[in-house]
Design an enzyme around this catalytic site. Structure first.
Site, PDB file in Angstrom:
ATOM      1  N   GLY A  29       0.843  -1.195   0.000  1.00 32.59           N
ATOM      2  CA  GLY A  29       0.000   0.000   0.000  1.00 32.59           C
ATOM      3  C   GLY A  29       0.877   1.243   0.000  1.00 32.59           C
ATOM      4  O   GLY A  29       2.115   1.140   0.051  1.00 32.59           O
ATOM      5  N   ASP A  30       0.227   2.407  -0.101  1.00 29.34           N
ATOM      6  CA  ASP A  30       0.939   3.703  -0.100  1.00 29.34           C
ATOM      7  C   ASP A  30       1.916   3.845  -1.262  1.00 29.34           C
ATOM      8  O   ASP A  30       2.937   4.502  -1.156  1.00 29.34           O
ATOM      9  CB  ASP A  30       1.714   3.922   1.223  1.00 29.34           C
ATOM     10  CG  ASP A  30       0.836   3.741   2.430  1.00 29.34           C
ATOM     11  OD1 ASP A  30      -0.304   4.217   2.375  1.00 29.34           O
ATOM     12  OD2 ASP A  30       1.269   3.112   3.405  1.00 29.34           O
ATOM     13  N   HIS A  51      -5.626   7.742   0.651  1.00 33.20           N
ATOM     14  CA  HIS A  51      -4.888   8.201  -0.516  1.00 33.20           C
ATOM     15  C   HIS A  51      -4.592   9.669  -0.309  1.00 33.20           C
ATOM     16  O   HIS A  51      -5.480  10.417   0.092  1.00 33.20           O
ATOM     17  CB  HIS A  51      -5.765   8.161  -1.764  1.00 33.20           C
ATOM     18  CG  HIS A  51      -6.049   6.793  -2.256  1.00 33.20           C
ATOM     19  ND1 HIS A  51      -5.087   5.840  -2.397  1.00 33.20           N
ATOM     20  CD2 HIS A  51      -7.191   6.243  -2.690  1.00 33.20           C
ATOM     21  CE1 HIS A  51      -5.651   4.753  -2.892  1.00 33.20           C
ATOM     22  NE2 HIS A  51      -6.914   4.967  -3.070  1.00 33.20           N
ATOM     23  N   THR A  61      -3.942   7.842   7.366  1.00 31.69           N
ATOM     24  CA  THR A  61      -5.061   7.689   8.299  1.00 31.69           C
ATOM     25  C   THR A  61      -4.618   7.934   9.729  1.00 31.69           C
ATOM     26  O   THR A  61      -5.299   8.599  10.495  1.00 31.69           O
ATOM     27  CB  THR A  61      -5.660   6.260   8.191  1.00 31.69           C
ATOM     28  OG1 THR A  61      -6.021   6.048   6.832  1.00 31.69           O
ATOM     29  CG2 THR A  61      -6.884   6.101   9.063  1.00 31.69           C
ATOM     30  N   ARG A  87       1.000   7.571  11.628  1.00 28.65           N
ATOM     31  CA  ARG A  87       2.107   6.736  12.118  1.00 28.65           C
ATOM     32  C   ARG A  87       3.289   6.824  11.155  1.00 28.65           C
ATOM     33  O   ARG A  87       3.098   6.787   9.940  1.00 28.65           O
ATOM     34  CB  ARG A  87       1.705   5.244  12.136  1.00 28.65           C
ATOM     35  CG  ARG A  87       0.645   4.887  13.118  1.00 28.65           C
ATOM     36  CD  ARG A  87       0.530   3.371  13.242  1.00 28.65           C
ATOM     37  NE  ARG A  87      -0.223   2.770  12.143  1.00 28.65           N
ATOM     38  CZ  ARG A  87      -0.787   1.576  12.213  1.00 28.65           C
ATOM     39  NH1 ARG A  87      -0.677   0.847  13.297  1.00 28.65           N
ATOM     40  NH2 ARG A  87      -1.450   1.083  11.200  1.00 28.65           N
ATOM     41  N   PRO A  88       4.530   6.868  11.685  1.00 30.68           N
ATOM     42  CA  PRO A  88       5.679   6.802  10.772  1.00 30.68           C
ATOM     43  C   PRO A  88       5.675   5.454  10.064  1.00 30.68           C
ATOM     44  O   PRO A  88       5.444   4.423  10.686  1.00 30.68           O
ATOM     45  CB  PRO A  88       6.893   6.934  11.689  1.00 30.68           C
ATOM     46  CG  PRO A  88       6.402   6.898  13.082  1.00 30.68           C
ATOM     47  CD  PRO A  88       4.916   6.957  13.095  1.00 30.68           C
ATOM     48  N   ASP A 123      11.581  10.577  -7.840  1.00 29.78           N
ATOM     49  CA  ASP A 123      12.304  11.828  -7.534  1.00 29.78           C
ATOM     50  C   ASP A 123      12.943  11.805  -6.140  1.00 29.78           C
ATOM     51  O   ASP A 123      14.000  12.397  -5.929  1.00 29.78           O
ATOM     52  CB  ASP A 123      11.353  13.026  -7.650  1.00 29.78           C
ATOM     53  CG  ASP A 123      10.069  12.831  -6.856  1.00 29.78           C
ATOM     54  OD1 ASP A 123       9.365  11.836  -7.126  1.00 29.78           O
ATOM     55  OD2 ASP A 123       9.781  13.640  -5.961  1.00 29.78           O
TER      56      ASP A 123
END
Ligand code: GDP
Length: 426
Positions: free
Chosen positions: A11-12, A40, A301, A304-305, A334
């Site tokens: 995810g992410d 997102h 959400t 959290r790191p 990038d």
């Protein structure tokens, strides 16, 4: 024509940005799984938004945003987001909510918290959005579909029945206050008012749209490695994150999904517990986290790191294969511009043997990364539009990854904005 935008990893990966970008040419954007547990982040002309339940196409006037039956629909969260988007100047999005989508009940969120508390240190790292209790109830056949809100008597009777079983757990397992079925019913009546104008037969709507030649985007949440069947079970999410599930969670024929765009990040990050073979720690991780994404790698959400790591070819090759990838969108390239050298995980060493195939969880936990170090390019690549204009070492990085994963990288994202994209003809 139906396209799916899905994640290759944990995810992410930047699916929101890719969906937002592809939505320019879409008529309909559909969420087909998951709930408000992941977010997102989208940066566009209206500003920066963290969406959890709204499809990423809500920023365009010409699109209809659809909540498919596969979604865990948290109605208050959905409308909170909907109203926030409008308050910030976005024209009221056209939305449609499947009459077969199921509702995240207030007690699902409570049960998620209570279960994490009960498990203590052995918890799954849930975002406590009620997703696991929600899907458990769905498959235990005690969930509530949106259409049930419109059958008052049957609904009341079902609420009483379900609450009775929930109260047994609350009393004897969790030792927490009991639920009042009348309160739950009253809450559902509020939900009914909120959703009523938007409820429809999504599968029929999409069937007709396909026949009319409309462009449909299916938007996945999380990534392959969080799939309950094919991911790092049990550190997974509760609904399938694979493009194939798009057919079920939206209610369309599987053969209509013609393009699967799998989003893959140029390095790794993960939230929650579970094996993460290419994970890095200390200052090296802190720096990548600080520089990562758009303003750092922190959960959309929870804040959290995120756990950080080098690009993992083994996990990504598998993740792309499970998605049925036709195109890879390689994102956040990038961010790596500051590194002199960039390690890439090309294999897993398990019990003294090196493999490039992603294993099941027990073996995964034993895996040690085999790293290959590529030279960095040490420049800012934002703003570049043509592949040929990227620094040579940057192109070499892309081509190395492409060879390792075995799927064509046709898009490269070099910034968070809608237009920060390089197309590659493959
Ligand atoms: P999603 O859940 O897959 O959409 O992922 P996130 O919302 O966690 O997105 C990743 C983060 O990276 C967000 O903050 C995006 O704005 C940002 N982002 C996406 N693509 C790029 C990119 O190519 N470069 C940079 N620097 N940031 C990006």
């Amino acid at each position: 024509m139906v396209k799916a935008v899905v994640g290759a990893n944990w995810g992410d990966e930047g699916k929101g940005k890719i969906t937002d970008m592809l939505a320019q040419e879409a008529d309909i954007i559909v969420r087909f799984q998951g709930g408000a547990n992941a977010g997102h982040t989208i940066v566009n002309d209206y500003g920066k938004f963290a969406l959890h339940t709204l499809p990423s196409g809500v920023f365009y006037n010409h699109t209809t945003s659809v909540i498919g039956n596969g979604v865990a629909l948290n109605i208050p969260v959905f409308f909170k987001e909907y109203n926030e988007v409008i308050e910030r100047g976005v024209p009221a999005p056209k939305i449609m909510i499947s009459d077969r989508a199921q509702i995240v009940m207030p007690y699902h969120i409570l049960f998620d918290q209570y279960e994490e508390e009960r498990l203590g240190g052995k918890s799954f790292g849930s975002t406590k959005s009620g997703i696991a209790p929600f899907y458990s109830d769905k498959y235990a056949k005690i969930g509530f579909q949106v259409n049930e809100l419109f059958h008052d008597d049957a609904l009341k009777e079902k609420v009483e029945r379900v609450v009775a079983t929930k109260n047994v757990l609350l009393e004897h397992l969790y030792h927490k206050p009991l639920l009042d079925p009348d309160e739950i019913y009253a809450e559902l009546m509020k939900y009914k008012e909120m959703v009523a104008p938007y409820v429809g037969d999504v599968s029929l709507f999409l069937w007709n749209a396909i026949k009319d030649g409309k462009q449909i985007l299916l938007e996945g949440q999380l990534g392959s490695l969080k799939d309950p069947d094919h991911g790092i079970y049990p550190m997974v999410t509760s609904s399938s994150t694979l493009a194939a599930y798009g057919a079920i969670g939206a209610g369309i024929p599987p053969y209509e999904i013609k393009q699967v765009i799998t989003v893959c990040k140029a390095y790794s990050s993960a939230v929650g517990a579970g094996a993460f073979v290419s994970e890095i720690f200390g200052e090296e991780a802190d720096e990548l986290r600080r520089r990562g994404g758009d303003g750092g790698e922190y959960g959309a959400t929870t804040g959290r790191p995120r756990r950080m790591g080098w690009f993992d070819c083994v996990a990504s090759k598998y993740g792309c294969r499970m998605q049925g990838t036709t195109d890879v969108a390689f994102t956040v390239l990038d961010v790596l511009g500051y590194l002199d050298e960039i390690p890439v995980c090309t294999g897993y060493e398990i019990d003294g043997k090196v493999t490039t195939e992603f294993p099941t969880t027990g073996l995964l936990e034993k895996a040690k990364p085999v790293l290959e170090v590529l030279p960095g390019w040490k420049t800012d690549i934002r703003g570049i539009k043509n592949y040929e204009d990227l620094p040579e070492n940057c192109r070499k990085y892309v081509e190395f990854v492409e060879k390792q994963i075995g799927f064509p990288i046709t898009m490269i994202s070099n910034g968070p904005g809608r237009n920060d994209i390089i197309y590659r003809n493959k």
